[in-house]
Design a protein around this motif. Structure first.
Motif, short mmCIF file in Angstrom:
data_model
loop_
_atom_site.label_atom_id
_atom_site.label_comp_id
_atom_site.label_asym_id
_atom_site.label_seq_id
_atom_site.Cartn_x
_atom_site.Cartn_y
_atom_site.Cartn_z
N LEU A 293 2.45 -1.88 -31.51
CA LEU A 293 3.61 -1.90 -30.78
C LEU A 293 4.46 -0.70 -30.28
CD1 LEU A 293 5.98 -4.03 -33.36
CD2 LEU A 293 5.06 -4.76 -30.92
N GLY A 294 3.96 0.45 -30.90
CA GLY A 294 4.51 1.91 -30.61
C GLY A 294 3.61 2.10 -29.07
N GLY B 27 2.75 -11.74 -28.08
CA GLY B 27 2.08 -12.87 -28.37
C GLY B 27 2.42 -13.13 -30.05
N GLY B 28 2.61 -12.24 -30.59
CA GLY B 28 2.86 -12.14 -31.99
C GLY B 28 2.83 -10.78 -32.70
N VAL B 29 3.13 -10.62 -34.01
CA VAL B 29 3.02 -9.58 -34.72
C VAL B 29 2.51 -9.86 -36.09
CG1 VAL B 29 5.11 -8.23 -33.33
CG2 VAL B 29 5.48 -9.52 -35.54
N PHE C 17 13.96 -10.16 -31.79
CA PHE C 17 14.35 -9.02 -32.80
C PHE C 17 14.59 -7.43 -32.10
CE2 PHE C 17 9.57 -9.26 -32.91
CZ PHE C 17 9.34 -7.93 -32.93
N GLY C 18 15.31 -6.80 -32.74
CA GLY C 18 15.50 -5.47 -32.48
C GLY C 18 14.68 -4.44 -33.47
N PHE C 19 14.64 -3.21 -32.99
CA PHE C 19 13.94 -2.37 -34.00
C PHE C 19 14.29 -2.16 -35.44
CE2 PHE C 19 13.10 2.29 -35.31
CZ PHE C 19 11.70 2.13 -35.31
N VAL D 173 5.33 3.00 -35.71
CA VAL D 173 5.87 2.64 -34.38
C VAL D 173 6.36 3.91 -33.61
CG1 VAL D 173 7.57 1.51 -32.75
CG2 VAL D 173 6.63 0.20 -34.68
N GLN D 174 7.37 4.65 -34.38
CA GLN D 174 7.52 6.04 -33.78
C GLN D 174 6.58 6.68 -33.53
OE1 GLN D 174 10.37 6.49 -37.06
NE2 GLN D 174 12.32 6.00 -35.58
N ASP D 175 5.87 7.13 -34.41
CA ASP D 175 4.66 8.25 -34.63
C ASP D 175 3.72 7.77 -33.30
OD1 ASP D 175 5.80 9.39 -36.69
OD2 ASP D 175 4.44 8.69 -37.98
N SER D 176 3.39 6.36 -33.36
CA SER D 176 2.20 5.91 -32.42
C SER D 176 3.07 6.02 -31.07
CB SER D 176 1.88 4.24 -32.77
OG SER D 176 1.17 3.91 -31.83
N LEU D 177 4.14 5.70 -30.68
CA LEU D 177 4.76 5.95 -29.41
C LEU D 177 4.88 7.29 -28.94
CD1 LEU D 177 6.46 4.88 -27.07
CD2 LEU D 177 8.66 5.23 -28.45
N ILE D 178 5.15 8.47 -29.83
CA ILE D 178 5.01 9.76 -29.62
C ILE D 178 3.67 10.12 -29.22
CG2 ILE D 178 5.49 12.00 -30.25
CD1 ILE D 178 7.94 10.83 -31.77
N GLU D 179 2.58 9.78 -30.08
CA GLU D 179 1.20 10.06 -29.90
C GLU D 179 0.62 9.69 -28.44
OE1 GLU D 179 -3.32 9.39 -32.01
OE2 GLU D 179 -1.24 8.86 -32.94
N GLU D 180 0.95 8.44 -28.28
CA GLU D 180 0.51 7.75 -26.92
C GLU D 180 1.26 8.63 -25.75
OE1 GLU D 180 -1.80 5.15 -24.78
OE2 GLU D 180 -1.80 5.73 -26.80
#
Length: 345
Positions: free
Chosen positions: A71-72, A98-100, A113-115, A126-133
């Motif tokens: 997701l991130g 498509g789904g989580v 939904f929201g965060f 999610v936060q860590d993966s987003l920053i890493e990407e």
């Protein structure tokens, strides 16, 4: 101030379907004022108002059972736009999936939904993966912008939507009519497929990577924009089995034209009728009047399909006719003829 387009993606069958669902989901959100859709420009799909000052950005992923880390990663393009020089124009940010996985949501029954609805442990991933990407990609985002405050502000604005499985569920909301003329499931799926293919054709045009624009409205010149009106018009044309703006005059109306005085021009009358129906169909302030008229005409024809168009007109409720403020007698007759010849040919 300028926006630079990055490399576009090659379409896949599942990806094209996901993007079509994202577009149709936004199209149904009429309160957002979306009139145009940019395809594979700012993102997979971006809804826009007519002057292109308000943008509704959407990334779509057909994949199901998506983990918090994924997701991130999938949020990166939305974040890039949120932090871009065009940030002031992006009014909403949506990730369609498509789904989580079961580890994502506090309430697994949610489809939007929201965060804040995400489990605490999953939020961190999610936060860590987003920053890493973001740091992996050559996207021009300064590391200083990837602060905790900026990331949290962004995530608080993201809306998450899980796709509905059935294609027809995305077309039904556009057909605001009763059971007698609601297309069957196969026809609804065909309409969805036609819209998807038109959208994919835009995506497959010459690439725009590296092009620069100084205002969102310049995206119109790139040939990757589809209008809300074109989609809505396609839907009603498929329901009626006719294009009332371009097809030949309905046979039922030709009989009426044969009775008018010689001094009047049949072609001019026909053209006026077509434009009146067009205006009525797209009158946002009175959208239900069109569908009520359509329903009542179909019901009247069903009760006695031997009636001519003038007899059908006379049986319509006065309130129904009055509500269609763009239609006078002749344009009503033309529309009745269109329905009669199209639905029952």
């Amino acid at each position: 101030m300028e926006y630079v387009f990055t490399a576009t993606e090659t379409g896949t069958p599942s990806g094209n379907e996901a993007e079509a669902k994202a577009l149709l989901h936004m199209l149904d959100a009429t309160e957002d004022g979306i009139e145009l859709f940019a395809v594979d420009c700012f993102n997979d799909v971006t809804g826009m108002d007519n002057p292109c000052f308000v943008l509704h950005d959407a990334q779509s992923k057909a994949e199901k059972n998506i983990s918090p880390a994924k997701l991130g990663r999938y949020l990166v393009t939305l974040l890039e736009n949120h932090l871009s020089e065009f940030s002031q124009f992006f009014d909403s940010l949506t990730l369609f999936v498509g789904g989580v996985s079961k580890t994502v949501l506090q309430n697994p029954e949610l489809v939007e939904f929201g965060f804040h609805d995400i489990e605490a442990k999953a939020q961190k991933k999610v936060q860590d993966s987003l920053i890493e990407e973001c740091k992996k990609r050559k996207n021009g985002i300064d590391d200083n912008l990837l602060s905790e405050d900026n990331i949290n502000d962004f995530l608080s604005k993201v809306h998450f939507v899980i796709f509905r499985e059935n294609r027809e569920d995305y077309i039904k909301p556009l057909v605001r009519t009763s059971a007698p003329i609601m297309p069957d499931s196969k026809k609804l799926k065909r309409i969805f497929t036609e819209i998807r293919d038109k959208q994919s054709a835009l995506k497959n045009r010459a690439g725009i990577a590296g092009k620069r624009i100084t205002h969102p409205d310049r995206v119109i010149d790139l040939g990757r924009v589809v209008k809300r009106r074109d989609i809505e018009l396609l839907v009603i044309q498929r329901i009626l089995n006719r294009d009332f703006l371009r097809d030949d005059t309905p046979k039922s109306f030709i009989h009426y034209l044969n009775q008018i005085p010689d001094e009047e021009d049949p072609d001019a009358i026909t053209e006026d009728c077509r434009h009146a129906i067009y205006r009525q169909f797209f009158d946002k302030n009175n959208s239900e009047a069109f569908w009520t008229f359509l329903d009542e005409v179909v019901t009247t024809i069903d009760n006695s399909n031997q009636k001519d168009i003038e007899e059908i007109y006379d049986q319509l409720k006065v309130e129904t006719r009055k509500a269609c403020t763009h239609l006078e007698r002749r344009s009503c007759l033309y529309f009745i003829a269109t329905i009669k010849d199209g639905l029952y040919k």
